[in-house]
Design a protein around this motif. Structure first.
Motif, PDB file in Angstrom:
ATOM      1  N   PHE A  47       0.886  -1.106   0.079  1.00 15.27           N
ATOM      2  CA  PHE A  47       0.160   0.198  -0.243  1.00 15.27           C
ATOM      3  C   PHE A  47       0.989   1.269  -0.088  1.00 15.27           C
ATOM      4  O   PHE A  47       0.568   2.211  -0.813  1.00 15.27           O
ATOM      5  CB  PHE A  47      -0.972   0.004   1.029  1.00 15.27           C
ATOM      6  N   ALA A  48       1.788   1.294   0.883  1.00 19.43           N
ATOM      7  CA  ALA A  48       2.857   2.287   0.902  1.00 19.43           C
ATOM      8  C   ALA A  48       3.414   2.532  -0.512  1.00 19.43           C
ATOM      9  O   ALA A  48       3.795   3.877  -1.102  1.00 19.43           O
ATOM     10  CB  ALA A  48       3.736   2.285   1.865  1.00 19.43           C
ATOM     11  N   GLY A  49       3.754   1.406  -0.953  1.00 19.49           N
ATOM     12  CA  GLY A  49       4.484   1.116  -2.326  1.00 19.49           C
ATOM     13  C   GLY A  49       3.719   2.042  -3.407  1.00 19.49           C
ATOM     14  O   GLY A  49       4.177   2.872  -4.345  1.00 19.49           O
ATOM     15  N   ALA A  50       2.208   1.381  -3.463  1.00 25.47           N
ATOM     16  CA  ALA A  50       1.447   2.027  -4.346  1.00 25.47           C
ATOM     17  C   ALA A  50       1.232   3.595  -4.287  1.00 25.47           C
ATOM     18  O   ALA A  50       1.231   4.272  -5.166  1.00 25.47           O
ATOM     19  CB  ALA A  50      -0.121   1.359  -4.342  1.00 25.47           C
ATOM     20  N   MET A  51       1.254   4.245  -3.180  1.00 28.87           N
ATOM     21  CA  MET A  51       1.087   5.486  -3.043  1.00 28.87           C
ATOM     22  C   MET A  51       1.964   6.172  -3.421  1.00 28.87           C
ATOM     23  O   MET A  51       2.337   7.117  -4.242  1.00 28.87           O
ATOM     24  CB  MET A  51       0.666   5.908  -1.685  1.00 28.87           C
ATOM     25  N   SER A  52       3.502   5.504  -3.179  1.00 33.25           N
ATOM     26  CA  SER A  52       4.554   6.110  -3.577  1.00 33.25           C
ATOM     27  C   SER A  52       4.663   6.330  -5.115  1.00 33.25           C
ATOM     28  O   SER A  52       5.204   7.324  -5.853  1.00 33.25           O
ATOM     29  CB  SER A  52       5.714   5.506  -3.019  1.00 33.25           C
ATOM     30  N   LEU A  53       4.472   5.096  -5.685  1.00 34.49           N
ATOM     31  CA  LEU A  53       4.302   5.105  -7.179  1.00 34.49           C
ATOM     32  C   LEU A  53       3.367   5.751  -8.048  1.00 34.49           C
ATOM     33  O   LEU A  53       3.804   6.273  -9.103  1.00 34.49           O
ATOM     34  CB  LEU A  53       4.197   3.451  -7.812  1.00 34.49           C
ATOM     35  N   ALA A  54       2.324   6.135  -7.244  1.00 35.26           N
ATOM     36  CA  ALA A  54       1.221   6.884  -7.932  1.00 35.26           C
ATOM     37  C   ALA A  54       1.861   8.354  -8.056  1.00 35.26           C
ATOM     38  O   ALA A  54       1.711   9.056  -8.840  1.00 35.26           O
ATOM     39  CB  ALA A  54      -0.001   6.984  -6.883  1.00 35.26           C
ATOM     40  N   GLY A  55       2.515   8.951  -7.021  1.00 33.83           N
ATOM     41  CA  GLY A  55       3.327  10.030  -6.870  1.00 33.83           C
ATOM     42  C   GLY A  55       4.320  10.202  -8.126  1.00 33.83           C
ATOM     43  O   GLY A  55       4.759  11.210  -8.695  1.00 33.83           O
ATOM     44  N   ALA A  56       4.953   8.969  -8.441  1.00 33.36           N
ATOM     45  CA  ALA A  56       5.924   9.234  -9.562  1.00 33.36           C
ATOM     46  C   ALA A  56       5.581   9.260 -10.742  1.00 33.36           C
ATOM     47  O   ALA A  56       6.182   9.760 -11.683  1.00 33.36           O
ATOM     48  CB  ALA A  56       6.830   7.747  -9.267  1.00 33.36           C
ATOM     49  N   GLN A  57       4.339   8.588 -10.969  1.00 37.94           N
ATOM     50  CA  GLN A  57       3.837   8.811 -12.260  1.00 37.94           C
ATOM     51  C   GLN A  57       2.932   9.704 -12.825  1.00 37.94           C
ATOM     52  O   GLN A  57       2.552   9.854 -13.856  1.00 37.94           O
ATOM     53  CB  GLN A  57       3.435   7.203 -12.725  1.00 37.94           C
ATOM     54  N   GLY A  58       2.142  10.290 -11.794  1.00 41.75           N
ATOM     55  CA  GLY A  58       1.248  11.396 -12.011  1.00 41.75           C
ATOM     56  C   GLY A  58       2.153  12.610 -12.025  1.00 41.75           C
ATOM     57  O   GLY A  58       3.125  12.837 -11.878  1.00 41.75           O
ATOM     58  N   SER A  59       1.095  13.670 -12.105  1.00 39.70           N
ATOM     59  CA  SER A  59       1.627  15.095 -12.226  1.00 39.70           C
ATOM     60  C   SER A  59       1.561  15.499 -10.710  1.00 39.70           C
ATOM     61  O   SER A  59       0.740  14.995  -9.892  1.00 39.70           O
ATOM     62  CB  SER A  59       0.764  15.989 -13.054  1.00 39.70           C
ATOM     63  N   THR A  60       2.752  16.291 -10.232  1.00 44.78           N
ATOM     64  CA  THR A  60       2.739  16.656  -8.892  1.00 44.78           C
ATOM     65  C   THR A  60       3.128  18.145  -8.866  1.00 44.78           C
ATOM     66  O   THR A  60       3.312  18.635  -9.783  1.00 44.78           O
ATOM     67  CB  THR A  60       4.102  16.031  -8.454  1.00 44.78           C
ATOM     68  N   TRP A  61       2.712  18.654  -7.648  1.00 42.92           N
ATOM     69  CA  TRP A  61       2.879  20.092  -7.653  1.00 42.92           C
ATOM     70  C   TRP A  61       3.352  20.517  -6.395  1.00 42.92           C
ATOM     71  O   TRP A  61       3.541  19.594  -5.633  1.00 42.92           O
ATOM     72  CB  TRP A  61       1.622  20.862  -7.772  1.00 42.92           C
ATOM     73  N   ALA A  62       3.719  21.877  -6.107  1.00 44.15           N
ATOM     74  CA  ALA A  62       4.302  22.286  -4.724  1.00 44.15           C
ATOM     75  C   ALA A  62       3.652  23.822  -4.602  1.00 44.15           C
ATOM     76  O   ALA A  62       3.163  24.290  -5.434  1.00 44.15           O
ATOM     77  CB  ALA A  62       5.680  22.339  -4.654  1.00 44.15           C
ATOM     78  N   VAL A  63       3.831  24.094  -3.350  1.00 45.10           N
ATOM     79  CA  VAL A  63       3.263  25.510  -2.969  1.00 45.10           C
ATOM     80  C   VAL A  63       4.370  26.514  -3.094  1.00 45.10           C
ATOM     81  O   VAL A  63       5.402  26.589  -2.779  1.00 45.10           O
ATOM     82  CB  VAL A  63       2.829  25.335  -1.531  1.00 45.10           C
ATOM     83  N   GLU A  64       3.906  27.637  -3.949  1.00 45.75           N
ATOM     84  CA  GLU A  64       4.757  28.548  -4.058  1.00 45.75           C
ATOM     85  C   GLU A  64       4.939  29.350  -2.822  1.00 45.75           C
ATOM     86  O   GLU A  64       4.216  29.563  -1.992  1.00 45.75           O
ATOM     87  CB  GLU A  64       3.961  29.786  -4.774  1.00 45.75           C
ATOM     88  N   GLY A  65       6.468  29.262  -2.546  1.00 43.15           N
ATOM     89  CA  GLY A  65       6.633  30.057  -1.217  1.00 43.15           C
ATOM     90  C   GLY A  65       7.209  29.007  -0.157  1.00 43.15           C
ATOM     91  O   GLY A  65       7.553  29.346   0.871  1.00 43.15           O
TER      92      GLY A  65
END
Length: 469
Positions: free
Chosen positions: A202-220
């Motif tokens: 389960f932890a692996g699936a969540m991590s892999l979802a982040g690796a293949q999906g689009s990700t973002w971060a907060v300005e600042g």
């Protein structure tokens, strides 16, 4: 009415819990938030040349609906995305290189690994699709009193089992090849959790979802979410380290005394409800619980040491087989699980404030790199990765659970109105998982306080939620 409530910890878990508690109990609830180190917890930044860079929790998945909401409510912005390419390094050569061409990337994956990556994608998507049900349940006010119940309501026994068996085992079972697991899956998990393909599925699936999906971060900086939520809830932030909680009773109901020490000395205060969001593992905190019957047991499991080195310097591209640094095309390098490799991943990072004119440094220029490793890098290792460098800033932290030591999942309810949030990291550790857990704890606390047991641990929720619409 609920009078004073305390939240222990002002990282993402604590600030989200404070926000959700106020959302459900109303603005009159008095919230004290205890924090020993600084608001933001693991979402911290370091400064290089007057610019700030994320030192830790860096990217947020596109499907992180609570995080998306926080950013909207707080009027924050998504950081501008600066394109870059990744590759996977084996210590001798690159086993996989990304190009500018999406189709060529797919072709390479297909050429090297056949149908494996398609099977991986289908597996991850199926897990994510079921996981996304949590938002619907939470929107209807449903809560879960244990991590097992939460998982069961999303994906049945299969989800619970995914916390007890490794991602490697699950992927091999759906027809992903060992080679793909060793090259690609291992590299992603090393860069994310600093651990091997033995982490739970389960932890692996969540991590892999982040690796293949689009990700973002907060300005600042992502930590602005924490300070923003605490400001919004007008929570009273107390800079002190909580040392323990003792149970008392007043007219037959539980009252919790929170003991803390600050620069002024020791103190304590009484609360109707307490949410603990710092890890209660002996290696992480020496927290004592007094007068509880039955006593609150010790929390098993250990944490993985994780070192982040933010290095301002010139990359030694010849180590990666590029004698001419101008030709080095990658902004991030992941690594396979090779005994001689002393680092998990490194990336050329951008500051938390990205102007429209910002451009990424060329590989032959001095740039800011973030190197992830298990041990602090020694002089020789730094010299291997960098021709020369101006500065190195090292953050050592016990970031993630040591997943291979997986036992039963930690409890959420420690006592009537005493809740534990951080246990969720044993299911998977990401910003969104913590936000989901914070919302669950707030709903659980609210439903429990109002004795609305219909809303706790309901079976067959998919059906209920459909009929409620």
């Amino acid at each position: 009415p609920l009078s004073p409530a305390a939240v222990v910890g002002a990282g993402l878990g604590g600030s989200a819990a404070a926000y959700f508690l106020q959302q459900h109990f109303g603005p009159q609830v008095q919230l004290d938030v205890y924090e020993a180190e600084g608001v933001g917890g693991r979402l911290a930044t370091v400064t290089v040349n007057k610019q700030q860079y994320e030192s830790r929790g860096a990217s947020i998945h596109a499907l992180s609906l609570h995080m998306q909401d926080f950013v909207k409510i707080l009027g924050l912005k998504h950081r501008r995305d600066v394109a870059g390419k990744s590759a996977i390094f084996s210590g001798e050569h690159f086993v996989l290189e990304e190009t500018d061409w999406y189709l060529l990337n797919l072709f390479r994956l297909w050429w090297h690994y056949g149908i494996s990556f398609l099977r991986l994608q289908m597996w991850v998507e199926e897990v994510m699709e079921k996981f996304m049900r949590i938002y619907k349940y939470q929107a209807h006010g449903y809560a879960f009193s244990s991590l097992e119940e939460l998982l069961r309501s999303l994906g049945g026994e299969a989800f619970v089992n995914m916390t007890q068996r490794s991602v490697a085992e699950s992927l091999l079972e759906v027809g992903v090849t060992q080679r793909f697991v060793d090259d690609v899956i291992a590299a992603v998990l090393r860069s994310n959790y600093g651990q091997s393909v033995l982490v739970p599925a389960f932890a692996g699936a969540m991590s892999l979802a982040g690796a293949q999906g689009s990700t973002w971060a907060v300005e600042g900086g992502n930590k602005l979410v924490c300070s923003g939520l605490l400001k919004l809830t007008k929570a009273n932030v107390i800079s002190a380290r909580v040392t323990g909680i003792s149970l008392h009773s007043l007219e037959g109901r539980a009252l919790y005394q929170v003991h803390y020490e600050s620069t002024e000395g020791q103190g304590s205060a009484f609360y109707d409800m307490v949410v603990v969001t710092t890890p209660l593992h002996p290696s992480r905190s020496n927290f004592t619980f007094k007068n509880f019957d039955p006593p609150i047991a010790d929390f098993p499991g250990a944490f993985q040491p994780f070192v982040t080195s933010v290095v301002h310097g010139y990359l030694n591209s010849s180590y990666f087989g590029f004698p001419d640094p101008k030709l080095f095309p990658f902004t991030s390098v992941l690594t396979t699980d090779t005994p001689d490799l002393f680092f998990h991943a490194m990336d050329n990072i951008c500051p938390v404030n990205i102007s429209a004119a910002f451009r990424r440094k060329q590989p032959q220029e001095a740039a800011v790199w973030r190197v992830l490793s298990q041990e602090p890098l020694d002089k020789h290792q730094l010299k291997t990765l960098f021709r020369s460098y101006y500065s190195v800033q090292v953050t050592e932290w016990q970031a993630y659970p040591r997943y291979d030591a997986a036992k039963a999942l930690p409890p959420i309810v420690l006592h009537e109105n005493l809740f534990y949030l951080s246990g969720v990291e044993w299911v998977a550790s990401s910003m969104e998982m913590i936000a989901v857990a914070a919302k669950n704890v707030a709903l659980l606390a609210y439903n429990h306080w109002h004795q609305d047991l219909e809303k706790i641990d309901q079976k067959d929720l998919m059906h209920k939620v459909k009929t409620e619409l």
